[in-house]
Design an enzyme around this catalytic site. Structure first.
Site, short mmCIF file in Angstrom:
data_model
loop_
_atom_site.label_atom_id
_atom_site.label_comp_id
_atom_site.label_asym_id
_atom_site.label_seq_id
_atom_site.Cartn_x
_atom_site.Cartn_y
_atom_site.Cartn_z
N GLY A 32 0.85 -1.19 -0.19
CA GLY A 32 -0.10 -0.02 -0.27
C GLY A 32 0.80 1.28 -0.13
N SER A 34 2.71 4.84 0.82
CA SER A 34 3.67 5.61 2.23
C SER A 34 2.22 5.87 3.07
CB SER A 34 4.86 6.23 1.49
OG SER A 34 5.49 6.87 3.10
N GLY A 37 -1.10 2.57 6.78
CA GLY A 37 -0.84 2.05 7.24
C GLY A 37 -0.32 0.65 6.73
N SER A 106 5.67 -1.56 -2.24
CA SER A 106 5.81 -2.75 -3.94
C SER A 106 4.31 -2.58 -4.51
CB SER A 106 5.29 -4.48 -2.60
OG SER A 106 4.23 -4.33 -1.97
#
Ligand code: PPS
Ligand code: ADP
Length: 195
Positions: A32, A34, A37, A106
């Site tokens: 996810g 930056s 969470g 990623s």
């Protein structure tokens, strides 16, 4: 060179190591933006596993980009190499019998596919922390979005570099509607049958 490297068959197997620990090793992969969470939720899941006596290890930016991968930038090629090395390290840890948690932006689908290939599809659980960029940017926990908007970071994911969302993640969490505790419950519910 690699063709001259011949694997030695050692006496203790992955299955034996896993049986000794009375747990099934696996990789929980958090992807996810930056600030979405990932680290907060991965940390809380690791605590929940630890409390149940599960042997874990959490891989994230601090112990990887500051060490093993401190020669890598955020170019597409270096991100691919970053994720490949992390997958290989996770694979060794799985071999050692651990439940591994990995928290990395990623952003490329193909890189995440490669992780699955390396560790094996059955050992992999993908958690997409799908927090809208507006919320991540509002949090801006490290001040990086402000820098990226000011043009001080050239390929910042979500601002001037792409994020390719998973098509069919195993678990999807939007932290604007799901609390950390709720996220832990959801994830533990999914992996309980596997460990
Ligand atoms: N250009 C750029 N794009 C995205 N992120 C950046 C960038 N530069 C620095 N950072 C900080 O580095 C963390 C992301 O590192 P990762 O190793 O997870 O990135 S990647 O998976 O290789 O894309 C990420 O940490 P998290 O906030 O924990 O996600 C950022 O704080
Ligand atoms: N429901 C939630 N789940 C996870 N983090 C949340 C949530 N609500 C607010 N936050 C906050 O959002 C920030 C997320 O930061 P972090 O976990 O470092 O994200 P990432 O690792 O994806 O960069 C933290 O300050 C955390 O306290």
């Amino acid at each position: 060179m690699e063709e001259n490297v011949i694997r030695h068959d050692f006496s203790i197997s992955k299955i034996q190591r896993s049986e000794l620990k009375k747990q099934k090793p696996m990789l929980l992969w958090f992807t996810g933006l930056s600030g979405s969470g990932k680290s907060t939720i991965a940390d809380a899941v690791e605590m929940a596993l630890f409390e149940r006596g599960i042997h874990t290890y959490l891989l994230d930016g601090d112990n990887v980009r500051k060490g093993l991968n401190n020669n890598l930038s955020f170019s597409p090629e270096d991100r691919t190499e970053n994720i490949r090395r992390i997958a290989e390290v996770a694979n060794l840890m799985i071999d050692a019998g651990l439940v591994v948690l990995a928290s990395f932006v990623s952003p490329y689908r193909e890189d995440r596919e490669n992780v699955k290939r390396i560790v094996g599809y059955n050992n992999f659980v993908e958690v997409f922390v799908n927090t809208p960029i507006e919320e991540c940017e509002k949090r801006d926990t490290k001040g990086l979005y402000a820098k990226a908007r000011a043009g001080e970071i050239k390929n910042f994911t979500g601002v001037n570099a792409p994020y390719e969302a998973p098509m069919i993640p195993d678990i999807e969490i939007d932290t604007t509607v799901v609390s950390v505790d709720e996220a832990v419950l959801v994830i533990m519910g999914v992996i309980a049958k596997k460990i």
